[in-house]
Enzyme design. Structure first.
Site, PDB file in Angstrom:
ATOM      1  N   LYS A 114       0.815  -1.217   0.000  1.00  0.00           N
ATOM      2  CA  LYS A 114       0.000   0.000   0.000  1.00  0.00           C
ATOM      3  C   LYS A 114       0.847   1.264   0.000  1.00  0.00           C
ATOM      4  CE  LYS A 114      -4.417  -1.710   1.395  1.00  0.00           C
ATOM      5  NZ  LYS A 114      -5.615  -1.595   2.168  1.00  0.00           N
ATOM      6  N   LYS A 198      -5.065  -9.002  -6.348  1.00  0.00           N
ATOM      7  CA  LYS A 198      -6.336  -9.280  -5.673  1.00  0.00           C
ATOM      8  C   LYS A 198      -7.407  -8.262  -6.060  1.00  0.00           C
ATOM      9  CE  LYS A 198      -6.357  -6.932  -1.244  1.00  0.00           C
ATOM     10  NZ  LYS A 198      -6.947  -6.868   0.040  1.00  0.00           N
ATOM     11  N   LYS A 201     -10.876  -2.634  -3.609  1.00  0.00           N
ATOM     12  CA  LYS A 201     -11.766  -1.466  -3.669  1.00  0.00           C
ATOM     13  C   LYS A 201     -11.097  -0.284  -4.353  1.00  0.00           C
ATOM     14  CE  LYS A 201     -13.405  -2.406   0.993  1.00  0.00           C
ATOM     15  NZ  LYS A 201     -12.915  -2.195   2.363  1.00  0.00           N
TER      16      LYS A 201
HETATM   17  N1  AQP Z   1      -9.899  -9.945  -3.004  1.00  0.00           N
HETATM   18  C1  AQP Z   1     -10.241 -10.455  -1.828  1.00  0.00           C
HETATM   19  N2  AQP Z   1     -10.463 -11.780  -1.706  1.00  0.00           N
HETATM   20  C2  AQP Z   1     -10.828 -12.313  -0.510  1.00  0.00           C
HETATM   21  N3  AQP Z   1     -11.023 -11.575   0.614  1.00  0.00           N
HETATM   22  C3  AQP Z   1     -10.820 -10.244   0.525  1.00  0.00           C
HETATM   23  N4  AQP Z   1     -10.929  -9.247   1.435  1.00  0.00           N
HETATM   24  C4  AQP Z   1     -10.630  -8.072   0.836  1.00  0.00           C
HETATM   25  N5  AQP Z   1     -10.323  -8.267  -0.458  1.00  0.00           N
HETATM   26  C5  AQP Z   1     -10.428  -9.611  -0.689  1.00  0.00           C
HETATM   27  C6  AQP Z   1     -11.336  -9.461   2.811  1.00  0.00           C
HETATM   28  O1  AQP Z   1     -12.432  -8.591   3.088  1.00  0.00           O
HETATM   29  C7  AQP Z   1     -12.369  -8.211   4.464  1.00  0.00           C
HETATM   30  C8  AQP Z   1     -12.551  -6.742   4.566  1.00  0.00           C
HETATM   31  O2  AQP Z   1     -11.507  -6.103   3.894  1.00  0.00           O
HETATM   32  P1  AQP Z   1     -11.196  -4.602   4.243  1.00  0.00           P
HETATM   33  O3  AQP Z   1     -12.432  -3.824   4.154  1.00  0.00           O
HETATM   34  O4  AQP Z   1     -10.485  -4.518   5.514  1.00  0.00           O
HETATM   35  O5  AQP Z   1     -10.362  -4.042   3.126  1.00  0.00           O
HETATM   36  P2  AQP Z   1      -9.209  -4.402   2.206  1.00  0.00           P
HETATM   37  O6  AQP Z   1      -8.621  -5.729   2.416  1.00  0.00           O
HETATM   38  O7  AQP Z   1      -8.270  -3.280   2.297  1.00  0.00           O
HETATM   39  O8  AQP Z   1     -10.005  -4.343   0.887  1.00  0.00           O
HETATM   40  P3  AQP Z   1      -9.452  -3.978  -0.462  1.00  0.00           P
HETATM   41  O9  AQP Z   1     -10.536  -4.139  -1.416  1.00  0.00           O
HETATM   42  O10 AQP Z   1      -8.213  -4.737  -0.715  1.00  0.00           O
HETATM   43  O11 AQP Z   1      -9.115  -2.440  -0.300  1.00  0.00           O
HETATM   44  P4  AQP Z   1      -7.849  -1.715  -0.872  1.00  0.00           P
HETATM   45  O12 AQP Z   1      -8.182  -1.445  -2.276  1.00  0.00           O
HETATM   46  O13 AQP Z   1      -7.753  -0.485  -0.029  1.00  0.00           O
HETATM   47  O14 AQP Z   1      -6.676  -2.628  -0.709  1.00  0.00           O
HETATM   48  C9  AQP Z   1     -11.045  -8.713   5.036  1.00  0.00           C
HETATM   49  O15 AQP Z   1     -11.286  -9.863   5.812  1.00  0.00           O
HETATM   50  C10 AQP Z   1     -10.252  -9.059   3.806  1.00  0.00           C
HETATM   51  O16 AQP Z   1      -9.380 -10.135   4.057  1.00  0.00           O
END
Ligand code: AQP
Length: 333
Positions: A114, A198, A201
């Protein structure tokens, strides 16, 4: 034995199929099991580790609660609350940051990904994110933490912090050592545009993910445009190693239909990709549509969503305050 479940989701908008299949779907199953007591937290303190628009953050907090409810979490059975509203989280995070070691945090791959090349400009919060996550989990004596595979390393860090605190302060078993609950198969859903990244968001292209608020046409269009190849559908696991995008799509199909991965592979073996994509779109529309409709309905019921957060806050605060008082005693405050 009763399982104490805790997990969090960041209110950063665009909740997607990865969040659903990796985490929220699992939350619903755990919520439905009467042997569990569950706490699901909207982790807004985590969200501000990167810039957030205050108005959008407020909307996204309600949208996350709406997504929990629309997916099937029952607010009468599970505690749903907002992290910033229980001050023990920030306080415990500070205390635990004095237990966590720099060397441990320096190994966290999520920070590296990140922060990117310009680490100097990343917030200190982004760096210490996993310590706050440990505080979230440990305050509630959580025994099990359902997360996607990307959070496995943070969970291991949480266990290390708990063990070191217990040992430093000779407080045997004070913090429970939580177990991760990560689905064995397809706990990491990949981008529809790149099978090695992966689903996320913050990815610029909306075509890379299925949002839980997408309508039927958007879902069908995104699957149609999802990266794949022109070969027939694979018939063995070995063939998939060089076809990450196809592997991801089969994984999504298996996961959303609650089917075994190999069974799904065999179902389409040798068939045309377009035929498979059609079936995948059908099942996705079938499963996502009711959730998407309910999220939209619930977003018009702001006072209902706020009431859920308020009730949850009161219940979570009772538990967390007792724990932080004991932490004070142990530390010598
Ligand atoms: N691609 C994924 N596959 C499986 N599980 C996922 N999680 C996130 N992306 C995937 C799981 O969702 C839960 C909540 O995630 P979060 O809201 O804490 O955010 P994150 O992991 O930061 O989501 P993003 O989409 O990956 O955001 P950005 O774009 O900011 O990096 C967690 O249990 C996570 O494991």
């Amino acid at each position: 034995m009763e399982k104490k479940i805790f997990s969090g989701v960041q209110p950063t908008g665009n909740l997607h199929l990865g969040n659903y299949l990796g985490a929220i779907k699992n939350f619903v199953e755990l919520n439905n099991d009467n042997n569990n007591s569950c706490i699901f937290c909207v982790v807004d303190l985590h969200a501000i580790t990167v810039n957030q628009d205050p108005k959008e953050l407020k909307d996204n907090i309600r949208e996350t609660v709406a997504t929990f409810i629309a997916s099937g979490i029952d607010p009468k059975k599970s505690i749903i609350f907002n992290q910033s509203q229980v001050s023990a989280h920030s306080e415990a995070a500070w205390i635990l940051s004095c237990t966590a070691r720099m060397g441990w945090l320096n190994r966290m791959t999520q920070f590296k990904e990140k922060a990117g090349k310009d680490k100097e400009k990343a917030s200190i919060g982004l760096y210490s994110y996993p310590v706050l996550m440990a505080a979230d989990i440990l305050l509630y004596d959580s025994t099990h933490v359902p997360v996607g595979d990307d959070q496995k390393q943070h969970l291991e860090l949480c266990r290390d912090i708990a063990q070191k605190f217990n040992s430093d302060f000779k407080a045997m078993d004070f913090f429970k050592i939580p177990e991760p609950l990560i689905k064995k198969e397809f706990s990491r859903i990949m981008s529809l545009k790149d099978g090695t990244k992966k689903m996320s968001k913050s990815e610029m292209s909306d075509l890379s993910r299925i949002n839980l608020t997408d309508n039927d046409d958007q879902i069908i269009n995104k699957i149609k445009k999802a990266k794949s190849d022109s070969l027939p559908m694979p018939s063995s696991l070995e063939e998939l190693s060089s076809r990450p995008e196809v592997k991801n799509l089969i994984g999504i199909y298996a996961s959303i239909s609650d089917l075994d991965f190999e069974k799904s592979l065999n179902e389409f073996s040798g068939k045309n990709i377009s035929e498979f994509k059609e079936k995948l779109s059908e099942i996705l529309v079938d499963k996502i549509k009711p959730i998407s409709n309910d999220i939209k309905k619930l977003l018009n019921e702001k006072s209902y969503l706020d009431k859920i957060l308020l009730d949850g806050r009161s219940k979570a605060n009772d538990i967390a305050t007792k724990k932080i008082e004991k932490i004070h005693e142990i530390v010598g405050f």
